[in-house]
Design an enzyme around this catalytic site. Structure first.
Site, PDB file in Angstrom:
ATOM      1  N   HIS A 213       2.250 -52.784  35.778  1.00  0.00           N
ATOM      2  CA  HIS A 213       0.834 -52.629  36.116  1.00  0.00           C
ATOM      3  C   HIS A 213       0.715 -52.731  37.641  1.00  0.00           C
ATOM      4  O   HIS A 213       1.510 -53.410  38.286  1.00  0.00           O
ATOM      5  CB  HIS A 213       0.065 -53.773  35.440  1.00  0.00           C
ATOM      6  CG  HIS A 213      -1.417 -53.701  35.547  1.00  0.00           C
ATOM      7  ND1 HIS A 213      -2.103 -54.138  36.656  1.00  0.00           N
ATOM      8  CD2 HIS A 213      -2.354 -53.259  34.683  1.00  0.00           C
ATOM      9  CE1 HIS A 213      -3.400 -53.982  36.455  1.00  0.00           C
ATOM     10  NE2 HIS A 213      -3.587 -53.436  35.271  1.00  0.00           N
TER      11      HIS A 213
ATOM     12  N   ASP B   8       5.261 -61.264  34.091  1.00  0.00           N
ATOM     13  CA  ASP B   8       3.847 -60.914  33.918  1.00  0.00           C
ATOM     14  C   ASP B   8       3.599 -60.849  32.410  1.00  0.00           C
ATOM     15  O   ASP B   8       4.000 -59.895  31.746  1.00  0.00           O
ATOM     16  CB  ASP B   8       3.585 -59.565  34.602  1.00  0.00           C
ATOM     17  CG  ASP B   8       2.223 -58.999  34.254  1.00  0.00           C
ATOM     18  OD1 ASP B   8       1.500 -59.596  33.435  1.00  0.00           O
ATOM     19  OD2 ASP B   8       1.884 -57.931  34.810  1.00  0.00           O
TER      20      ASP B   8
ATOM     21  N   GLN C 207       0.166 -58.944  28.762  1.00  0.00           N
ATOM     22  CA  GLN C 207       0.097 -58.280  27.453  1.00  0.00           C
ATOM     23  C   GLN C 207       0.817 -59.067  26.358  1.00  0.00           C
ATOM     24  O   GLN C 207       0.719 -58.706  25.189  1.00  0.00           O
ATOM     25  CB  GLN C 207       0.689 -56.864  27.531  1.00  0.00           C
ATOM     26  CG  GLN C 207      -0.104 -55.897  28.388  1.00  0.00           C
ATOM     27  CD  GLN C 207      -1.513 -55.621  27.844  1.00  0.00           C
ATOM     28  OE1 GLN C 207      -1.808 -55.835  26.669  1.00  0.00           O
ATOM     29  NE2 GLN C 207      -2.401 -55.156  28.713  1.00  0.00           N
TER      30      GLN C 207
ATOM     31  N   LYS D 163      -7.600 -61.140  27.692  1.00  0.00           N
ATOM     32  CA  LYS D 163      -6.852 -60.277  26.770  1.00  0.00           C
ATOM     33  C   LYS D 163      -6.454 -61.047  25.511  1.00  0.00           C
ATOM     34  O   LYS D 163      -5.845 -60.506  24.601  1.00  0.00           O
ATOM     35  CB  LYS D 163      -5.602 -59.722  27.453  1.00  0.00           C
ATOM     36  CG  LYS D 163      -5.937 -58.791  28.629  1.00  0.00           C
ATOM     37  CD  LYS D 163      -4.680 -58.192  29.198  1.00  0.00           C
ATOM     38  CE  LYS D 163      -4.866 -57.611  30.584  1.00  0.00           C
ATOM     39  NZ  LYS D 163      -5.606 -56.356  30.580  1.00  0.00           N
TER      40      LYS D 163
ATOM     41  N   CYS E 170      -3.791 -48.147  35.106  1.00  0.00           N
ATOM     42  CA  CYS E 170      -3.336 -48.954  36.261  1.00  0.00           C
ATOM     43  C   CYS E 170      -1.815 -49.009  36.323  1.00  0.00           C
ATOM     44  O   CYS E 170      -1.231 -50.042  36.683  1.00  0.00           O
ATOM     45  CB  CYS E 170      -3.912 -50.362  36.244  1.00  0.00           C
ATOM     46  SG  CYS E 170      -5.668 -50.388  36.517  1.00  0.00           S
TER      47      CYS E 170
HETATM   48  N1  7TS Z   1      -0.351 -57.029  34.074  1.00  0.00           N
HETATM   49  C1  7TS Z   1      -0.435 -56.300  32.939  1.00  0.00           C
HETATM   50  C2  7TS Z   1       0.823 -55.982  32.173  1.00  0.00           C
HETATM   51  C3  7TS Z   1      -1.689 -55.860  32.502  1.00  0.00           C
HETATM   52  O1  7TS Z   1      -1.769 -55.148  31.368  1.00  0.00           O
HETATM   53  C4  7TS Z   1      -2.851 -56.175  33.249  1.00  0.00           C
HETATM   54  C5  7TS Z   1      -4.199 -55.655  32.867  1.00  0.00           C
HETATM   55  C6  7TS Z   1      -2.703 -56.962  34.394  1.00  0.00           C
HETATM   56  C7  7TS Z   1      -1.439 -57.360  34.769  1.00  0.00           C
HETATM   57  C8  7TS Z   1      -3.879 -57.414  35.203  1.00  0.00           C
HETATM   58  O2  7TS Z   1      -4.615 -58.352  34.510  1.00  0.00           O
HETATM   59  P1  7TS Z   1      -6.003 -58.896  35.085  1.00  0.00           P
HETATM   60  O3  7TS Z   1      -6.569 -59.680  33.942  1.00  0.00           O
HETATM   61  O4  7TS Z   1      -5.692 -59.729  36.262  1.00  0.00           O
HETATM   62  O5  7TS Z   1      -6.815 -57.690  35.431  1.00  0.00           O
HETATM   63  N2  7TS Z   1      -4.167 -54.477  32.085  1.00  0.00           N
HETATM   64  C9  7TS Z   1      -5.212 -53.643  31.862  1.00  0.00           C
HETATM   65  C10 7TS Z   1      -5.096 -52.499  31.056  1.00  0.00           C
HETATM   66  O6  7TS Z   1      -4.077 -52.158  30.476  1.00  0.00           O
HETATM   67  N3  7TS Z   1      -6.275 -51.861  31.030  1.00  0.00           N
HETATM   68  O7  7TS Z   1      -7.142 -52.557  31.764  1.00  0.00           O
HETATM   69  C11 7TS Z   1      -6.491 -53.665  32.284  1.00  0.00           C
END
Ligand code: 7TS
Length: 406
Positions: free
Chosen positions: A123, A200, A203, A226, A364
């Protein structure tokens, strides 16, 4: 154990609505999941009755809010089986957690010519902070390539590792492809070379059992939103001995012991990394979301999602003319695909009119799309409350899209 999905769905008010006159089918869980009533209630109760700043007041409300926030920290510790609460830093989310580590390591660890390894299926939030760290420190970014299957090229990974490698940062589960990466194998390979490893887990936290002591990673991060929790709150787990050596990130209240104009001293862990008033309601909501997951059992959630993934993949194959992007053997509940000859955005717009929420675009993860030479994908991602009946509605939608554009 067969889950009572009807009962689980009943706990999610947002699922029971119509969109464009159709019952909502929510398949955008990798972006953010819906929230159960117990999470909404925990947040509402905090603002209705308990609102107060934490870690500073002697008065009743402040002490009560502090206790609840610290209960949340302990719940996180238990959830990921961390060794101590000092290792649990509550952040705004995965993005902030990665930026914290990247920023601190670029001051403390990375030197000109050092190497940082990420993978081709990250991401943006696990790419850009490392690019910024490289700009600051003179370190160089290296990328583990991805195979056509959506799996990482492990031979290439072994070859990238060397004595200059200072950090490996990879996701546990890819948001764009659903690949579950072999982090159990990747972590010791990096550590043998003396490198630190950040996982990370944005997910994975909602879908897999996490044991940071068994993984033995140096950093692990995830976001509450999530995993049925609120937005704007997440977690950085770090090994105590490393966090102790790292300089602080944000300067401000809470993260200090003593402030003088000549210089300040910093607070103990984990507060050293928690400058400013945090998202208190968010922390309390995160605790409720962990309770929600623990009540169902993460292994039951994973089993339900695996069944949905298998069913959706089979049904999509039957429709014909589908290009799957990411077919790793070890995969989480994400199906990324294209309908031949139809732009994902057009297909997504038609599905939306049918009440079906999926994600279209690059998710992303633009380098993933470049690697597969596509503009983006359609992505359906599942949570514990999704059903096979919803997948049937989705497949009917795919047929409609094909009729309209085919
Ligand atoms: N890393 C992964 C693997 C992710 O899927 C996401 C967000 C992030 C980091 C960032 O997370 P945040 O909560 O700090 O924004 N993924 C997604 C997606 O797949 N669609 O919208 C956000």
């Amino acid at each position: 154990m067969a889950l009572d999905i009807k009962n689980i769905r009943a706990q999610f008010p947002a699922l029971h609505q119509e969109v464009h006159g159709r019952p909502l089918v929510y398949f955008d869980n990798a972006a953010t999941s819906q929230k159960p009533q117990m999470v909404i209630d925990a947040i509402a109760h905090y603002y209705n009755k308990e609102n107060s700043n934490i870690h500073r007041g002697v008065h009743f409300l402040s002490q009560q809010a502090t206790d609840k926030y610290e209960v949340a920290r302990e719940a996180v510790r238990r959830f990921i089986n961390a060794d101590a609460i000092e290792e649990i830093i509550i952040t705004r989310g995965t993005t902030e957690a990665i930026n914290l580590v990247a920023s601190c390591l670029s001051q403390w660890l990375f030197k000109e010519g050092d190497e940082i390894i990420i993978s081709a299926i990250e991401h943006h939030s696990n790419i850009v902070p490392w690019q910024m760290a490289c700009e600051r420190s003179g370190a160089v970014l290296k990328v583990i390539p991805v195979l056509d299957s959506g799996e990482l090229d492990m031979d290439a990974y072994r070859n990238l590792l060397n004595d200059k490698t200072k950090l490996v940062a990879v996701n546990h589960i890819s948001n764009a492809l659903g690949t579950i990466n072999p982090v159990e194998e990747m972590i010791p390979l990096a550590q043998e070379k003396g490198a630190l490893v950040l996982i990370d887990g944005a997910q994975s936290a909602p879908h897999t059992d996490i044991d940071v002591q068994a993984l033995n990673c140096d950093f692990y991060c995830f976001s509450a939103h999530k995993m049925y929790g609120p937005t704007g709150v997440g977690v950085l787990h770090g090994k105590k001995e490393i966090l102790e050596k790292m300089p602080p990130y944000h300067g401000g209240g809470e993260m200090i012991k003593e402030v003088k104009f000549e210089g300040s001293t910093y607070n103990d862990l984990p507060f050293k990394f928690e400058g400013g008033t945090p998202n208190i309601a968010g922390g309390i909501g995160l605790e409720a979301s962990i309770r929600f997951i623990e009540e169902i059992g993460i292994e039951n959630i994973a089993a339900q999602e695996a069944e949905l993934l298998a069913y959706a993949t089979e049904k999509l194959k039957e429709t014909g003319g589908i290009r799957f992007v990411g077919e790793a053997k070890n995969k989480a509940g994400v199906v990324s695909f294209l309908i031949e000859g139809i732009h994902p955005y057009d297909a997504g717009t038609i599905l939306d009119k049918l009440g079906i929420a999926i994600r279209t675009g690059h998710h992303c993860a633009q380098p993933v799309m470049d690697r597969f030479d596509i503009p983006g994908t359609m992505r359906a991602s599942f949570a514990v409350y999704n059903t096979k009946e919803e997948i049937d509605v989705f497949i009917e939608g795919i047929h409609k899209v094909k009729q309209m554009f085919g």
